[in-house]
Design a protein around this motif. Structure first.
Motif, PDB file in Angstrom:
ATOM      1  N   ASN A   8       0.825  -1.215   0.000  1.00 61.70           N
ATOM      2  CA  ASN A   8       0.000   0.000   0.000  1.00 61.70           C
ATOM      3  C   ASN A   8       0.857   1.263   0.000  1.00 61.70           C
ATOM      4  O   ASN A   8       0.552   2.232  -0.697  1.00 61.70           O
ATOM      5  N   VAL A   9       1.931   1.256   0.763  1.00 63.40           N
ATOM      6  CA  VAL A   9       2.833   2.412   0.792  1.00 63.40           C
ATOM      7  C   VAL A   9       3.430   2.637  -0.591  1.00 63.40           C
ATOM      8  O   VAL A   9       3.443   3.759  -1.112  1.00 63.40           O
ATOM      9  N   ASP A  12       0.795   3.952  -3.092  1.00 60.56           N
ATOM     10  CA  ASP A  12       0.507   5.375  -2.865  1.00 60.56           C
ATOM     11  C   ASP A  12       1.641   6.252  -3.372  1.00 60.56           C
ATOM     12  O   ASP A  12       1.416   7.289  -3.998  1.00 60.56           O
ATOM     13  N   ILE A  29      -6.628  10.261  -1.487  1.00 61.29           N
ATOM     14  CA  ILE A  29      -6.741   9.023  -0.711  1.00 61.29           C
ATOM     15  C   ILE A  29      -5.433   8.234  -0.780  1.00 61.29           C
ATOM     16  O   ILE A  29      -5.125   7.450   0.103  1.00 61.29           O
ATOM     17  N   CYS A  31      -2.338   9.345  -0.568  1.00 61.64           N
ATOM     18  CA  CYS A  31      -1.202  10.161  -0.097  1.00 61.64           C
ATOM     19  C   CYS A  31      -0.815   9.778   1.320  1.00 61.64           C
ATOM     20  O   CYS A  31      -0.606  10.637   2.175  1.00 61.64           O
ATOM     21  N   HIS A  32      -0.725   8.486   1.569  1.00 62.39           N
ATOM     22  CA  HIS A  32      -0.397   8.005   2.913  1.00 62.39           C
ATOM     23  C   HIS A  32       0.907   7.229   2.891  1.00 62.39           C
ATOM     24  O   HIS A  32       0.939   6.013   2.979  1.00 62.39           O
ATOM     25  N   PHE A  33       1.989   7.967   2.730  1.00 63.95           N
ATOM     26  CA  PHE A  33       3.308   7.347   2.755  1.00 63.95           C
ATOM     27  C   PHE A  33       4.237   8.269   3.529  1.00 63.95           C
ATOM     28  O   PHE A  33       4.025   9.471   3.592  1.00 63.95           O
ATOM     29  N   PRO A  34       5.256   7.709   4.155  1.00 63.43           N
ATOM     30  CA  PRO A  34       6.161   8.541   4.946  1.00 63.43           C
ATOM     31  C   PRO A  34       7.009   9.449   4.065  1.00 63.43           C
ATOM     32  O   PRO A  34       7.368   9.094   2.947  1.00 63.43           O
ATOM     33  N   THR A  35       7.298  10.603   4.605  1.00 63.07           N
ATOM     34  CA  THR A  35       8.124  11.590   3.908  1.00 63.07           C
ATOM     35  C   THR A  35       9.513  11.631   4.551  1.00 63.07           C
ATOM     36  O   THR A  35       9.753  10.991   5.584  1.00 63.07           O
ATOM     37  N   ASP A  38       9.205  12.752   8.060  1.00 58.56           N
ATOM     38  CA  ASP A  38       8.801  11.666   8.963  1.00 58.56           C
ATOM     39  C   ASP A  38      10.016  10.833   9.375  1.00 58.56           C
ATOM     40  O   ASP A  38      10.162  10.463  10.545  1.00 58.56           O
TER      41      ASP A  38
END
Length: 68
Positions: A8-9, A12, A29, A31-35, A38
Motif C-alpha cells: 500500500n505504501v 501510494d 486518498i 497520499c499516505h506514505f512517509p516523507t 517523517d
C-alpha cells in the motif's frame, strides 16, 4: 499483513510520482506514505530515547534541531 502494508505504501508513492509526472494532482486518498521529514522525526526520537536513557531517564527534547 506486513507485506500488504508495504504494498500500500509503494502503491501510494507510485500514484504521487505518476501524478507529478503527468502534471495532475495526486488522488488524496493515495497520499499516505512517509516523507523525509517523517524519517527525520523518527531518527530524532530514537536518538532522544538513547540520550534520555544515558541521562537516567530524564526528559529529552525529541524534536530534530532543524524543526525546533
Amino acid at each position: 499483513g506486513m507485506l500488504v502494508a508495504f504494498a500500500n505504501v509503494y502503491a501510494d508513492l507510485a500514484e504521487a510520482i505518476t501524478a507529478r509526472k503527468e502534471g495532475r494532482t495526486a488522488d488524496p486518498i493515495a497520499c499516505h506514505f512517509p516523507t523525509a521529514v517523517d524519517g527525520l522525526r523518527s531518527i530524532a526520537a530514537i536518538r532522544a530515547a538513547v540520550e534520555s536513557s544515558r541521562n537516567g531517564g530524564h526528559w529529552t527534547d525529541a524534536r530534530p534541531p532543524s524543526l525546533r
